[in-house]
Write an enzyme that holds these catalytic residues in place. Structure first.
Site, short mmCIF file in Angstrom:
data_model
loop_
_atom_site.label_atom_id
_atom_site.label_comp_id
_atom_site.label_asym_id
_atom_site.label_seq_id
_atom_site.Cartn_x
_atom_site.Cartn_y
_atom_site.Cartn_z
N GLY A 53 22.60 42.48 57.94
CA GLY A 53 22.69 43.81 58.54
C GLY A 53 22.60 43.68 60.05
O GLY A 53 22.16 42.63 60.54
N CYS A 80 20.42 36.35 55.84
CA CYS A 80 20.48 36.78 57.25
C CYS A 80 19.42 37.86 57.54
O CYS A 80 18.23 37.57 57.53
CB CYS A 80 21.89 37.23 57.60
SG CYS A 80 22.14 37.32 59.38
N TYR A 81 19.82 39.12 57.76
CA TYR A 81 18.81 40.17 57.99
C TYR A 81 17.84 40.22 56.81
O TYR A 81 16.63 40.38 56.98
CB TYR A 81 19.50 41.53 58.16
CG TYR A 81 18.53 42.67 58.38
CD1 TYR A 81 18.03 42.95 59.65
CD2 TYR A 81 18.11 43.46 57.32
CE1 TYR A 81 17.12 43.98 59.85
CE2 TYR A 81 17.21 44.51 57.52
CZ TYR A 81 16.72 44.77 58.78
OH TYR A 81 15.83 45.79 58.97
N HIS A 170 25.08 32.56 56.12
CA HIS A 170 25.81 33.36 55.13
C HIS A 170 26.47 32.45 54.08
O HIS A 170 27.58 31.97 54.31
CB HIS A 170 26.88 34.21 55.83
CG HIS A 170 26.31 35.33 56.62
ND1 HIS A 170 26.02 36.55 56.07
CD2 HIS A 170 25.93 35.40 57.91
CE1 HIS A 170 25.50 37.34 56.99
NE2 HIS A 170 25.43 36.67 58.12
N GLU A 172 27.88 33.30 51.46
CA GLU A 172 29.00 33.97 50.78
C GLU A 172 30.35 33.75 51.47
O GLU A 172 31.39 33.96 50.86
CB GLU A 172 28.72 35.47 50.66
CG GLU A 172 28.73 36.27 51.97
CD GLU A 172 27.40 36.23 52.74
OE1 GLU A 172 26.61 35.30 52.50
OE2 GLU A 172 27.18 37.10 53.59
N SER A 224 50.72 56.57 39.60
CA SER A 224 51.67 56.31 40.68
C SER A 224 52.59 55.15 40.33
O SER A 224 53.61 54.93 40.95
CB SER A 224 50.91 55.97 41.96
OG SER A 224 50.30 54.70 41.81
N GLY A 225 52.19 54.37 39.31
CA GLY A 225 52.94 53.15 39.01
C GLY A 225 52.37 51.96 39.75
O GLY A 225 52.81 50.83 39.58
N GLY A 226 51.35 52.19 40.59
CA GLY A 226 50.65 51.08 41.24
C GLY A 226 49.67 50.46 40.26
O GLY A 226 49.46 50.97 39.16
N VAL A 227 49.06 49.34 40.67
CA VAL A 227 48.20 48.58 39.76
C VAL A 227 47.02 49.43 39.28
O VAL A 227 46.74 49.51 38.08
CB VAL A 227 47.62 47.33 40.48
CG1 VAL A 227 46.78 46.51 39.52
CG2 VAL A 227 48.72 46.51 41.09
N ASP A 228 46.33 50.08 40.21
CA ASP A 228 45.06 50.72 39.85
C ASP A 228 45.25 51.88 38.88
O ASP A 228 44.57 51.96 37.86
CB ASP A 228 44.34 51.22 41.11
CG ASP A 228 44.16 50.10 42.12
OD1 ASP A 228 44.22 48.93 41.71
OD2 ASP A 228 43.97 50.40 43.32
N SER A 229 46.19 52.78 39.20
CA SER A 229 46.33 53.92 38.30
C SER A 229 46.92 53.47 36.96
O SER A 229 46.60 54.04 35.92
CB SER A 229 47.15 55.05 38.93
OG SER A 229 48.45 54.63 39.22
N SER A 230 47.75 52.43 36.97
CA SER A 230 48.31 51.94 35.71
C SER A 230 47.22 51.39 34.81
O SER A 230 47.20 51.66 33.60
CB SER A 230 49.33 50.82 35.97
OG SER A 230 50.41 51.32 36.71
N LYS A 368 39.90 44.30 43.10
CA LYS A 368 41.32 44.26 42.71
C LYS A 368 41.63 43.13 41.71
O LYS A 368 42.34 43.35 40.73
CB LYS A 368 42.16 44.06 43.98
CG LYS A 368 43.61 44.35 43.82
CD LYS A 368 43.83 45.81 43.90
CE LYS A 368 45.24 46.24 44.04
NZ LYS A 368 45.32 47.68 44.34
#
Ligand code: XMP
Length: 512
Positions: A53, A80-81, A170, A172, A224-230, A368
Site C-alpha cells: 500500500g 511490503c506495507y 513483492h 507476486e 454481446s458475443g464477447g467472452v464474458d457475456s457468452s 479473464k
C-alpha cells in the site's frame, strides 16, 4: 473449500497476488482491510495475505489492522506495507529508510525458512522486486530475520510458532526470482492447502447458487458475443435453461457473419430463449455524417442503451438481470480520474426506472483466463472463448470519418481475409489483437491496364500483456504480402493496403 483471503491495503499488485494464489489452485478473494474483523467472525480461511500500500504505518491516517488478528492461529503473510504493518502492530520498529529501494534488488535468503526451503534450485542470493521508502529497523519480539539486502536489514522475517511471515519485497511480480514459488510455499507449506480448487467445482457451485437465488423466476442477460457475456450466458443456461432470455443487439458494426455465428451458437448449443434485435439500419441512420470519434462512441452507446432497454422494458423487466461482469471490471471501476483518452463502456448502464428482482453476476470473482477455462468446460466454441477483445462500438471506430453500410461491408470483407490468413499461418495465438481499418482515403492505382481510384485499407496488429501499452507486431513480410494481395484481389473497391507500425504509446490500439 480451501480459501486464502488477500487483505487489501491499497497496493497496486493486489489482483496479481490473488491470481498467483489461484494459480496454486486455491480459491482466493480480496477483502478491504477494514472488513477483516467482521469477515473473520464468520469464517476461517486457510491463510491471509496482507498486500502492499502507498502509506506509512506510523501515520495515524494510514490503514491499520486490529491486533487480535495475529492471535487467531491463521497463517499470515505480509507483503511490503503489509510486512511493515505486521512489524509495527506487534511492537517492532518501522522507520523511514536511509536509502529507499525501487526495482530489482539483490537479496540474501535464509533457506531454512519454510517460505524458501522447498524451492528447487533456489540460490542463497537472488533478485527481488522492491518498492519502499520505509523499512523495518527492528523486528518484533519472537521474530527472526530470514532475508536482507544491502540497504534493507529486514527484507523478510518470520515467527513460525505463530505462523506469521512477512516479506518487504513483492513476491507476486515476475521480476522477483522464485517469487511465485514463495507464494506457493506459503499456500501449501505454511497454510497446508492441497490446492484442489478446480473450475469444475466452480461451475457446480455457481449453478447451484443461481438456482437457489432465482428459484422459479426468470433471468434476462445482454449478450454481446464477447467472452464474458457468452460464458455467463452458458453458465446461467445450465442452471435454468429456457427461463434465461439472452438479448443480442446486432447493430451492424460487427465482424463479417458474426451476428449469425453468435445466434447459431447460442440457439443450437445451449438451452435458452435467444432474442436477436436486428437494428443495423437504425444505427447507420443515427451515425449518418458523424465523423468525430467521441460523438460516434456516444451515439452508438446511447442507441444501444435505447434499443436494448426498450426490448427489456417491454418483455422482461420483472425477473432478474444478469451480466458478465468479471473481477477486473469491479476493481477497475473504482479507479480515480485519469485523463479520458477514449471512452470505453464495459458495464451496461441500467435505467433507474426498471426494477429487477435482483442482479446476477456469476463471473464476478473470476479473472479473464479463468472465465475462458469455464467457457471451455461448458463447451462454448473455441472461436468465441479465445476471441480477441473487440471494442463495444465495433467497426464504428475502425471506419474513420463517417460510417455507411457500404463502408462497413468493405471493411468486413477485408478484415475477414486478414483473419483467414492469420489463422492459416498460425498467427492467431501469437498476436494479442489484429484487425483491418478503413481510413476513408481513396488512392490511385493500376489494375490490368486501367486506372483505379479506390479505398485504402490499413492493417493493425499488436502484441501486449495488458493493452495499456502495446507493440506493433513484426509479422513476416511474406505473410503481409499475401494479405495485401488477397485483399486487393478479393475485395472489390480496395486497391491499396498499408501496415500500421505505431506502438502504444504514442498510438492507441484502435485508430479512434
Ligand atoms: P485503445 O485503442 O484504447 O484500446 O488502445 C485498448 C483495448 O481496448 C479496446 N477498446 C475498447 N473496448 N469499448 C471497449 O469495450 C471501447 O470503446 C473500446 N475502445 C478500444 C481495444 O480494442 C483494445 O483491445
Amino acid at each position: 473449500m480451501e480459501k486464502i483471503v488477500v487483505l487489501d491495503f491499497g497496493g497496486q499488485y493486489n489482483q496479481l497476488i490473488a491470481r498467483r494464489v489461484r494459480e496454486c489452485n486455491v480459491y482466493c478473494e480480496i477483502v478491504p482491510y477494514d472488513k477483516a474483523e467482521e469477515m473473520l467472525k464468520n469464517e476461517r480461511p486457510n491463510g491471509i495475505i496482507f498486500t502492499g500500500g502507498p502509506n506509512s504505518v506510523f501515520s495515524e491516517a494510514s490503514p491499520h489492522i486490529y491486533p487480535e488478528i495475529f492471535d487467531l492461529g491463521i497463517p499470515i503473510l505480509g507483503i511490503c506495507y503489509g510486512c511493515q504493518l505486521m512489524a509495527y502492530t506487534l511492537g517492532g520498529t518501522v522507520t523511514t529508510a536511509p536509502h529507499s529501494e525501487y526495482g530489482k534488488t539483490e537479496t540474501h535468503y535464509d533457506k531454512t525458512s519454510p517460505l524458501f526451503s522447498n524451492i528447487l534450485n533456489m540460490p542463497d542470493f537472488a533478485i527481488s522486486w522492491m518498492s519502499h521508502t520505509d523499512y523495518i529497523s527492528e523486528a518484533p519480539e519472537g521474530f527472526r530475520v530470514t532475508a536482507h539486502t544491502e540497504n534493507c536489514p529486514i527484507a523478510a522475517m518470520e515467527n513460525p510458532e505463530r505462523k506469521l511471515y512477512a516479506v518487504q519485497f513483492h513476491p507476486e511480480v515476475n521480476h522477483t526470482e522464485y517469487g511465485i514459488a514463495m507464494i506457493d510455499s506459503f499456500v501449501r507449506n505454511v497454510c497446508g492447502c492441497k490446492g484442489d480448487w478446480q473450475m469444475e467445482g466452480f461451475i457446480e457451485k455457481t449453478v447451484a447458487e443461481i438456482r437457489r437465488e432465482v428459484g422459479d423466476g426468470n433471468v434476462v442477460l445482454g449478450l454481446s458475443g464477447g467472452v464474458d457475456s457468452s460464458v455467463a450466458a452458458a453458465l446461467i443456461s445450465r442452471a435454468i435453461g429456457k427461463r434465461l432470455t439472452c438479448v443480442f443487439v446486432d447493430q451492424g458494426l460487427m465482424r463479417k457473419d458474426e451476428g449469425d455465428f453468435v445466434e447459431e451458437t447460442f440457439t443450437k448449443l445451449f438451452d435458452m430463449n435467444f432474442v436477436r434485435i436486428n437494428c443495423q439500419q437504425e444505427f447507420y441512420q443515427k451515425l449518418k455524417g458523424v465523423v468525430d470519434p467521441e460523438e460516434k462512441r456516444h451515439i452508438i452507446g446511447e442507441e444501444f442503451y435505447r434499443v436494448f432497454w426498450n426490448k427489456i422494458r417491454e418483455n422482461y423487466a420483472t425477473g432478474y438481470f444478469a451480466q458478465g461482469t468479471i473481477y477486473p471490471d469491479r476493481i477497475e471501476s473504482g479507479k480515480g480520474d485519469a485523463a479520458v483518452i477514449k471512452t470505453h463502456h464495459n458495464q451496461v448502464k441500467r435505467p433507474e426506472n426498471i426494477k429487477f428482482q435482483g442482479v446476477i453476476e456469476p463471473l464476478k470473482d473470476l479473472f479473464k483466463d479463468e472465465v475462458r477455462k469455464v467457457g471451455d468446460l461448458l463447451g462454448i466454441p473455441k472461436q468465441l472463448v479465445w476471441r480477441q477483445p473487440f471494442p463495444g462500438p465495433g467497426l464504428g471506430v475502425r471506419i474513420i470519418g463517417d460510417i455507411t453500410e457500404e463502408k462497413v461491408k468493405l471493411l468486413q470483407e477485408a478484415d475477414a481475409v486478414l483473419r483467414d490468413e492469420m489463422a492459416k499461418n498460425g498467427y492467431e495465438k501469437e498476436l494479442s489483437q489484429f484487425f483491418a481499418v478503413l481510413p476513408g482515403i481513396k488512392t490511385v492505382g493500376v489494375m490490368g491496364d486501367g486506372r483505379t481510384y479506390e479505398q485504402l485499407v490499413a492493417i493493425r496488429a499488436v502484441t501486449t500483456d495488458d493493452f495499456m501499452t502495446a507493440d506493433w507486431a513484426k509479422i513476416p513480410y511474406d505473410i503481409l504480402g499475401r494479405v495485401s494481395n488477397r485483399i486487393i484481389n478479393e475485395v472489390d473497391g480496395i486497391n491499396r493496403v498499408v501496415y500500421d507500425i505505431t506502438s502504444k504509446p504514442p498510438g492507441t490500439v484502435e485508430w479512434e
